[in-house]
Design a protein around this motif. Structure first.
Motif, short mmCIF file in Angstrom:
data_model
loop_
_atom_site.label_atom_id
_atom_site.label_comp_id
_atom_site.label_asym_id
_atom_site.label_seq_id
_atom_site.Cartn_x
_atom_site.Cartn_y
_atom_site.Cartn_z
N CYS A 33 -2.40 5.05 -4.05
CA CYS A 33 -2.93 4.07 -5.00
C CYS A 33 -4.42 3.89 -4.72
O CYS A 33 -4.82 3.71 -3.57
CB CYS A 33 -2.21 2.74 -4.84
N ILE A 34 -5.23 3.94 -5.77
CA ILE A 34 -6.67 3.72 -5.64
C ILE A 34 -7.01 2.37 -6.25
O ILE A 34 -6.66 2.09 -7.40
CB ILE A 34 -7.48 4.83 -6.35
N GLU A 57 0.03 4.62 0.86
CA GLU A 57 -1.37 4.83 1.24
C GLU A 57 -2.28 4.36 0.11
O GLU A 57 -2.00 4.57 -1.07
CB GLU A 57 -1.59 6.30 1.56
N ILE A 58 -3.37 3.72 0.48
CA ILE A 58 -4.27 3.09 -0.48
C ILE A 58 -5.70 3.54 -0.20
O ILE A 58 -6.12 3.65 0.96
CB ILE A 58 -4.19 1.55 -0.38
N VAL A 59 -6.45 3.77 -1.27
CA VAL A 59 -7.89 4.05 -1.15
C VAL A 59 -8.65 2.95 -1.87
O VAL A 59 -8.35 2.62 -3.02
CB VAL A 59 -8.27 5.41 -1.76
N ILE A 94 -8.69 11.76 -6.30
CA ILE A 94 -8.12 11.11 -7.47
C ILE A 94 -7.16 12.00 -8.24
O ILE A 94 -6.21 11.51 -8.87
CB ILE A 94 -9.24 10.58 -8.40
N SER A 95 -7.35 13.30 -8.19
CA SER A 95 -6.46 14.20 -8.93
C SER A 95 -5.03 14.16 -8.40
O SER A 95 -4.09 14.55 -9.09
CB SER A 95 -6.99 15.63 -8.88
N ILE A 102 -8.41 -0.80 -11.62
CA ILE A 102 -9.84 -1.07 -11.75
C ILE A 102 -10.00 -2.58 -11.94
O ILE A 102 -9.59 -3.13 -12.97
CB ILE A 102 -10.45 -0.32 -12.94
N THR A 103 -10.60 -3.25 -10.96
CA THR A 103 -10.77 -4.69 -11.04
C THR A 103 -12.12 -5.03 -11.67
O THR A 103 -13.06 -4.23 -11.64
CB THR A 103 -10.68 -5.35 -9.65
#
Length: 248
Positions: A33-34, A57-59, A94-95, A102-103
């Motif tokens: 998750c980004i 896992e988070i970016v 991201i791919s 998007i905040t």
């Protein structure tokens, strides 16, 4: 082991540590998750994601932070940079991401913030055809533009907040109930699930019976992007539907 190899390994480790602290180290996560934009809201989102899915896992991508807000060995990888630039997004792999949030920016007026959010959305979509993208929009005027730009989910945060506040004023306690359902810490949790093969063709009343066997309460059906709460009979579920329910 030769002294040269040890020295080279140590130098590589120091360089990698420096890159990580500066947010310049690319990540190799997959199905992650980004989260784009650092503020109190995104901090709470990351905290909740970690609590519900500890292995997820988070970016975090942000251009205002100068160092990571989380420790090195946490499940959060920090990328410092402009999220509208392909290079920044590619550092976040991201791919291979499963989802992107998007905040809204807080250092500018609402319309400028929304315009920047949509620009970021376009950059994300051009770099990923896999990730589900959720965006936060502050003004109703740009809501349609976010959808046209390809957002899978749009949250108009100021409108949602105003609904909770007005609902709480008219019906005290309503806001607390909704918050409890979404928190996933309470006895009752609000969830969504895809239709199982054996449910296809059932009426909503029959589906209600099936769910109640497991202590669950269906509230409605999501069909073609629209939520139908307690749909009127006759109503039969199909493969494309999703069910909104309360899990006890």
């Amino acid at each position: 082991m030769s002294p040269f190899f040890v020295t080279s390994l140590a130098a590589t480790t120091v360089t990698e540590e420096t890159q990580w602290r500066q947010g310049k180290l690319s990540c190799r996560y997959e199905n992650h998750c980004i989260v784009i934009g650092w503020n109190e809201k995104s901090r709470q989102v990351i905290k909740e994601l970690q609590r519900q899915h500890s292995q997820r896992e988070i970016v975090l991508i942000d251009e205002t932070l100068q160092q990571p807000p989380f420790p090195r060995h946490s499940s959060v990888h920090f990328i410092q940079g402009n999220p509208n630039i392909d290079e920044t997004l590619q550092k976040a792999n991201i791919s291979k991401a499963a989802s992107v949030l998007i905040t809204a920016g807080r250092s500018m007026n609402e319309q400028d913030s929304d315009a920047r959010t949509i620009l970021t959305l376009l950059a994300v979509k051009s770099n990923s055809d896999k990730a589900m993208v959720t965006v936060e929009i502050l003004t109703p005027e740009l809501l349609a533009n976010a959808k046209r730009a390809g957002a899978d989910e749009v949250i108009e945060s100021t409108y949602v907040t105003s609904l909770l506040m007005s609902g709480s004023t008219i019906y005290p306690g309503v806001a607390s109930i909704i918050t409890d359902l979404l928190e996933h810490e309470d006895q009752y949790n609000l969830k969504m699930t895809e239709i199982k093969d054996e449910w296809v063709g059932l009426s909503f009343e029959e589906l209600l019976h099936e769910f109640r066997k497991e202590g669950k309460l269906p509230l409605g059906v999501k069909r073609q992007g629209k939520m139908l709460l307690n749909p009127n009979a006759p109503f039969f579920v199909s493969h494309e539907d999703s069910i909104l329910f309360v899990d006890h």
